[in-house]
Design a protein around this motif. Structure first.
Motif, mmCIF file in Angstrom:
data_model
loop_
_atom_site.group_PDB
_atom_site.id
_atom_site.type_symbol
_atom_site.label_atom_id
_atom_site.label_comp_id
_atom_site.label_asym_id
_atom_site.label_seq_id
_atom_site.Cartn_x
_atom_site.Cartn_y
_atom_site.Cartn_z
ATOM 1 N N VAL A 87 0.860 -1.175 0.000
ATOM 2 C CA VAL A 87 0.000 0.000 0.000
ATOM 3 C C VAL A 87 0.900 1.229 0.000
ATOM 4 O O VAL A 87 1.670 1.435 0.941
ATOM 5 N N PHE A 88 0.810 2.036 -1.056
ATOM 6 C CA PHE A 88 1.629 3.241 -1.156
ATOM 7 C C PHE A 88 0.879 4.440 -0.598
ATOM 8 O O PHE A 88 -0.334 4.580 -0.770
ATOM 9 N N ILE A 89 1.624 5.314 0.068
ATOM 10 C CA ILE A 89 1.079 6.561 0.605
ATOM 11 C C ILE A 89 1.791 7.730 -0.052
ATOM 12 O O ILE A 89 2.959 7.625 -0.450
ATOM 13 N N ARG A 90 1.069 8.842 -0.199
ATOM 14 C CA ARG A 90 1.652 10.068 -0.759
ATOM 15 C C ARG A 90 2.500 9.743 -1.988
ATOM 16 O O ARG A 90 3.644 10.185 -2.110
ATOM 17 N N SER A 91 1.924 9.014 -2.907
ATOM 18 C CA SER A 91 2.673 8.495 -4.052
ATOM 19 C C SER A 91 2.291 9.202 -5.347
ATOM 20 O O SER A 91 1.185 9.752 -5.482
ATOM 21 N N ASN A 92 3.214 9.171 -6.304
ATOM 22 C CA ASN A 92 2.996 9.723 -7.634
ATOM 23 C C ASN A 92 3.510 8.734 -8.660
ATOM 24 O O ASN A 92 4.547 8.085 -8.456
ATOM 25 N N LEU A 93 2.785 8.615 -9.774
ATOM 26 C CA LEU A 93 3.108 7.616 -10.783
ATOM 27 C C LEU A 93 3.308 8.243 -12.159
ATOM 28 O O LEU A 93 2.559 9.140 -12.563
ATOM 29 N N GLU A 94 4.330 7.754 -12.857
ATOM 30 C CA GLU A 94 4.523 8.024 -14.276
ATOM 31 C C GLU A 94 4.619 6.669 -14.949
ATOM 32 O O GLU A 94 5.645 5.989 -14.839
ATOM 33 N N GLY A 95 3.541 6.259 -15.605
ATOM 34 C CA GLY A 95 3.495 4.893 -16.123
ATOM 35 C C GLY A 95 3.460 3.930 -14.948
ATOM 36 O O GLY A 95 2.555 3.975 -14.130
ATOM 37 N N THR A 96 4.480 3.072 -14.860
ATOM 38 C CA THR A 96 4.591 2.167 -13.714
ATOM 39 C C THR A 96 5.787 2.518 -12.824
ATOM 40 O O THR A 96 6.190 1.704 -11.998
ATOM 41 N N GLN A 102 5.932 2.787 0.537
ATOM 42 C CA GLN A 102 5.099 1.599 0.538
ATOM 43 C C GLN A 102 5.046 0.970 1.930
ATOM 44 O O GLN A 102 6.094 0.734 2.549
ATOM 45 N N VAL A 103 3.834 0.714 2.395
ATOM 46 C CA VAL A 103 3.654 -0.131 3.568
ATOM 47 C C VAL A 103 3.519 -1.548 3.024
ATOM 48 O O VAL A 103 2.569 -1.875 2.325
ATOM 49 N N GLU A 104 4.486 -2.371 3.334
ATOM 50 C CA GLU A 104 4.637 -3.677 2.693
ATOM 51 C C GLU A 104 3.496 -4.647 3.024
ATOM 52 O O GLU A 104 3.012 -4.706 4.165
ATOM 53 N N VAL A 105 3.067 -5.394 2.019
ATOM 54 C CA VAL A 105 2.179 -6.541 2.164
ATOM 55 C C VAL A 105 2.878 -7.687 1.455
ATOM 56 O O VAL A 105 3.069 -7.639 0.233
ATOM 57 N N ALA A 106 3.268 -8.710 2.183
ATOM 58 C CA ALA A 106 4.111 -9.749 1.597
ATOM 59 C C ALA A 106 3.959 -11.051 2.386
ATOM 60 O O ALA A 106 3.399 -11.064 3.484
ATOM 61 N N PRO A 107 4.467 -12.159 1.829
ATOM 62 C CA PRO A 107 4.409 -13.436 2.549
ATOM 63 C C PRO A 107 5.187 -13.381 3.864
ATOM 64 O O PRO A 107 5.969 -12.453 4.121
ATOM 65 N N MET A 108 4.974 -14.384 4.696
ATOM 66 C CA MET A 108 5.606 -14.461 6.008
ATOM 67 C C MET A 108 7.120 -14.281 5.907
ATOM 68 O O MET A 108 7.770 -14.869 5.051
ATOM 69 N N GLY A 109 7.664 -13.453 6.787
ATOM 70 C CA GLY A 109 9.098 -13.233 6.831
ATOM 71 C C GLY A 109 9.601 -12.182 5.868
ATOM 72 O O GLY A 109 10.813 -11.940 5.792
ATOM 73 N N SER A 110 8.690 -11.531 5.128
ATOM 74 C CA SER A 110 9.104 -10.532 4.136
ATOM 75 C C SER A 110 8.666 -9.128 4.520
ATOM 76 O O SER A 110 8.471 -8.269 3.667
ATOM 77 N N HIS A 111 8.463 -8.908 5.827
ATOM 78 C CA HIS A 111 8.352 -7.569 6.424
ATOM 79 C C HIS A 111 7.023 -6.858 6.172
ATOM 80 O O HIS A 111 6.991 -5.637 5.982
ATOM 81 N N THR A 112 5.909 -7.580 6.164
ATOM 82 C CA THR A 112 4.605 -6.940 6.087
ATOM 83 C C THR A 112 4.470 -5.888 7.189
ATOM 84 O O THR A 112 4.773 -6.155 8.348
ATOM 85 N N GLY A 113 4.013 -4.694 6.793
ATOM 86 C CA GLY A 113 3.879 -3.589 7.739
ATOM 87 C C GLY A 113 5.081 -2.678 7.778
ATOM 88 O O GLY A 113 4.994 -1.567 8.316
ATOM 89 N N GLY A 114 6.213 -3.108 7.217
ATOM 90 C CA GLY A 114 7.387 -2.249 7.134
ATOM 91 C C GLY A 114 7.206 -1.180 6.067
ATOM 92 O O GLY A 114 6.278 -1.228 5.256
ATOM 93 N N ALA A 177 -2.003 4.149 -3.332
ATOM 94 C CA ALA A 177 -1.928 3.195 -4.439
ATOM 95 C C ALA A 177 -1.684 1.786 -3.908
ATOM 96 O O ALA A 177 -0.919 1.601 -2.957
ATOM 97 N N LEU A 178 -2.342 0.831 -4.520
ATOM 98 C CA LEU A 178 -2.085 -0.580 -4.237
ATOM 99 C C LEU A 178 -1.122 -1.104 -5.279
ATOM 100 O O LEU A 178 -1.204 -0.758 -6.461
ATOM 101 N N GLN A 179 -0.197 -1.949 -4.861
ATOM 102 C CA GLN A 179 0.813 -2.499 -5.766
ATOM 103 C C GLN A 179 0.626 -3.991 -5.974
ATOM 104 O O GLN A 179 0.189 -4.701 -5.057
#
Length: 202
Positions: A87-96, A102-114, A177-179
């Motif tokens: 989940v991105f905060i205060r983000s801006n995009l040009e294409g991709t 980014q507040v991370e969302v990831a599998p176990m051990g990959s720092h969700t919430g970081g 933004a959601l990634q």
């Protein structure tokens, strides 16, 4: 009837003000209010928002058309297959290409919430290994993100994951933004989202 109405009024007044001020970011029906970036798939199924690797298996984003500075965001996510997202905060995009945090969302051990700064300083803060156990693989998870001034705090299933004070974040502006992360063949990404709600802070 008079007493019934009085009781109803009392109950409504007793609801915390913040609970009354949250509004949905996703309507459960379509992608109104959002813009897609990239070739990856974003679609609605049974009231849920789903991101899934597309033919290119590259990074993809779904951003709000509105910008948000200070807010509390709550949402539920469920990781299927490779659940690498964010989940991105205060983000801006040009294409991709995205700038923001980014507040991370990831599998176990990959720092969700970081918190990770894209195209910048990289990881700014990661949760402790003990706190990362708050993640429920293959089940629904509840995330809360508070962004105010130069402070960002994240919670996962009621556990505070990180709290960060950062001057650069404080100066940032942009969308939420959601990634969907890039993937390799046979390791496609799929994540379900629902109950995306925001309370804008004065």
């Amino acid at each position: 009837m008079k007493y019934f109405l009085m009781i109803c009024s009392f109950l409504l007044l007793s609801i915390p003000a913040k609970a009354q001020e949250f509004k949905p970011l996703f309507n459960g029906e379509d992608l109104s209010g959002w813009t897609e970036h990239g070739t990856e798939r974003w679609y609605v199924e049974d009231g849920e928002l789903i991101c899934e690797s597309g033919p290119d298996k590259e990074y993809g984003y779904l951003r709000t058309n509105e910008t948000y500075k200070d807010f509390i965001l709550t949402l539920d996510f469920k990781q299927e297959s490779n659940g690498n997202s964010g989940v991105f905060i205060r983000s801006n995009l040009e294409g991709t290409k995205i700038s923001g945090w980014q507040v991370e969302v990831a599998p176990m051990g990959s720092h969700t919430g970081g918190i990770y700064e894209s195209y910048g300083r990289g990881w700014l803060i990661q949760p402790s290994p003990e706190d990362e156990k708050a993640l429920k693989p293959d089940d629904w998870n509840h995330m809360k993100i508070r962004v105010e001034g130069d402070e960002v705090t994240s919670w996962l299933n009621g556990t505070q994951m990180v709290h960060l004070e950062d001057e650069k974040i404080g100066e940032g502006t942009g969308s939420i933004a959601l990634q969907i992360h890039s993937a390799t063949p046979g390791n496609e990404v799929k994540v379900r989202w629902k109950n995306l709600r925001i309370h804008v802070l004065d």
